[in-house]
Design a protein around this motif. Structure first.
Motif, PDB file in Angstrom:
ATOM      1  N   GLU A 265     104.803  85.674 -13.089  1.00 49.31           N
ATOM      2  CA  GLU A 265     105.609  87.054 -13.693  1.00 49.31           C
ATOM      3  C   GLU A 265     106.620  86.794 -14.283  1.00 49.31           C
ATOM      4  OE1 GLU A 265     103.879  86.039 -10.642  1.00 49.31           O
ATOM      5  OE2 GLU A 265     101.490  86.102 -11.520  1.00 49.31           O
ATOM      6  N   GLU A 266     107.708  86.040 -13.948  1.00 47.49           N
ATOM      7  CA  GLU A 266     109.015  86.866 -14.469  1.00 47.49           C
ATOM      8  C   GLU A 266     109.678  85.848 -14.883  1.00 47.49           C
ATOM      9  OE1 GLU A 266     111.108  86.934  -9.287  1.00 47.49           O
ATOM     10  OE2 GLU A 266     110.656  85.138 -10.346  1.00 47.49           O
TER      11      GLU A 266
ATOM     12  N   PHE B 211     111.834  81.185 -10.218  1.00 48.93           N
ATOM     13  CA  PHE B 211     110.923  81.551 -11.549  1.00 48.93           C
ATOM     14  C   PHE B 211     109.521  81.628 -11.183  1.00 48.93           C
ATOM     15  CE2 PHE B 211     113.883  81.019 -14.657  1.00 48.93           C
ATOM     16  CZ  PHE B 211     114.149  82.580 -15.816  1.00 48.93           C
ATOM     17  N   THR B 212     109.298  83.085 -10.771  1.00 47.15           N
ATOM     18  CA  THR B 212     107.258  82.731 -10.610  1.00 47.15           C
ATOM     19  C   THR B 212     106.610  82.985 -12.442  1.00 47.15           C
ATOM     20  OG1 THR B 212     107.691  85.587 -11.059  1.00 47.15           O
ATOM     21  CG2 THR B 212     107.877  84.572  -8.520  1.00 47.15           C
TER      22      THR B 212
ATOM     23  N   ALA C 297     108.143  87.788 -18.510  1.00 43.88           N
ATOM     24  CA  ALA C 297     108.355  89.024 -18.522  1.00 43.88           C
ATOM     25  C   ALA C 297     110.166  88.337 -19.197  1.00 43.88           C
ATOM     26  CB  ALA C 297     109.573  90.027 -17.357  1.00 43.88           C
ATOM     27  N   ARG C 298     110.876  87.230 -18.997  1.00 45.34           N
ATOM     28  CA  ARG C 298     111.539  86.621 -19.487  1.00 45.34           C
ATOM     29  C   ARG C 298     111.239  86.820 -21.161  1.00 45.34           C
ATOM     30  NH1 ARG C 298     116.569  83.575 -17.856  1.00 45.34           N
ATOM     31  NH2 ARG C 298     117.303  82.269 -19.985  1.00 45.34           N
TER      32      ARG C 298
END
Length: 181
Positions: free
Chosen positions: A174-175, A171-172, A178-179
């Motif tokens: 940012e990811e 995961f970044t 979003a999650r």
């Protein structure tokens, strides 16, 4: 086993100054220079208590001038967080457990706060989950990645693997944001 919990032995091996300057209680000494292996063992040893008590435990991993690895004594947290003071200069990583399974949380991945906190501190972080995963928050690469998948460390027998949904390998920040939206 890759480390040894010590108390009075600290004085016998000449680490009194290092230990007292950390003000973190008794250290855990590594018998390996592999931080990933050391952190995984520290987390695995904390998993049974963390799961049974339904709380996170956290601390720091640091290196002595000799390069020998240590972990601060684990601090008990709450169900969904564990506070640490600012890291001292020899800290190379944080560690924490995610407690027991709860369908109220996304237990199997690092939280945004987990990742952002390590990035802001300029250190790596290690996280164990109720499903038995270990994550590395890699400060240099600016990602969180699984070091090992479900059941690689002690897991909560009440864990529901279906609750977490799809768990990617990395995961970044940012990811993760979003999650969790």
């Amino acid at each position: 086993m890759t480390y040894l919990k010590i108390g009075a032995v600290v004085a016998a091996i000449g680490l009194v100054d290092l230990v007292s300057c950390t003000d973190q209680g008794r250290p855990i000494i590594a018998q390996t220079d592999d931080v990933d292996v050391f952190a995984t063992q520290v987390l695995n040893d904390l998993q049974p208590s963390s799961i049974a008590e339904g709380r996170e435990y956290c601390g720091y991993i640091y290196a002595a001038p000799s390069g020998q690895l240590f972990a601060t004594e684990p601090r008990p947290g709450r169900a969904a967080y564990c506070d640490l003071p600012q890291p001292f200069p020899s800290v190379i990583a944080s560690y924490h457990t995610h407690g027991s399974f709860s369908d109220e949380y996304d237990n199997e991945v690092p939280s945004v706060d987990d990742v952002a906190g390590d990035f802001d501190a300029g250190i790596d972080g290690y996280i164990s989950t109720p499903g038995g995963r270990v994550w590395l928050v890699d400060h240099d690469a600016q990602i969180a990645r699984q070091l090992c998948a479900a059941l690689c460390v002690t897991s909560d027998p009440n864990n529901d693997p279906d609750d977490a949904g799809f768990i990617p390998q990395t995961f970044t920040l940012e990811e993760l944001e979003a999650r969790f939206e």
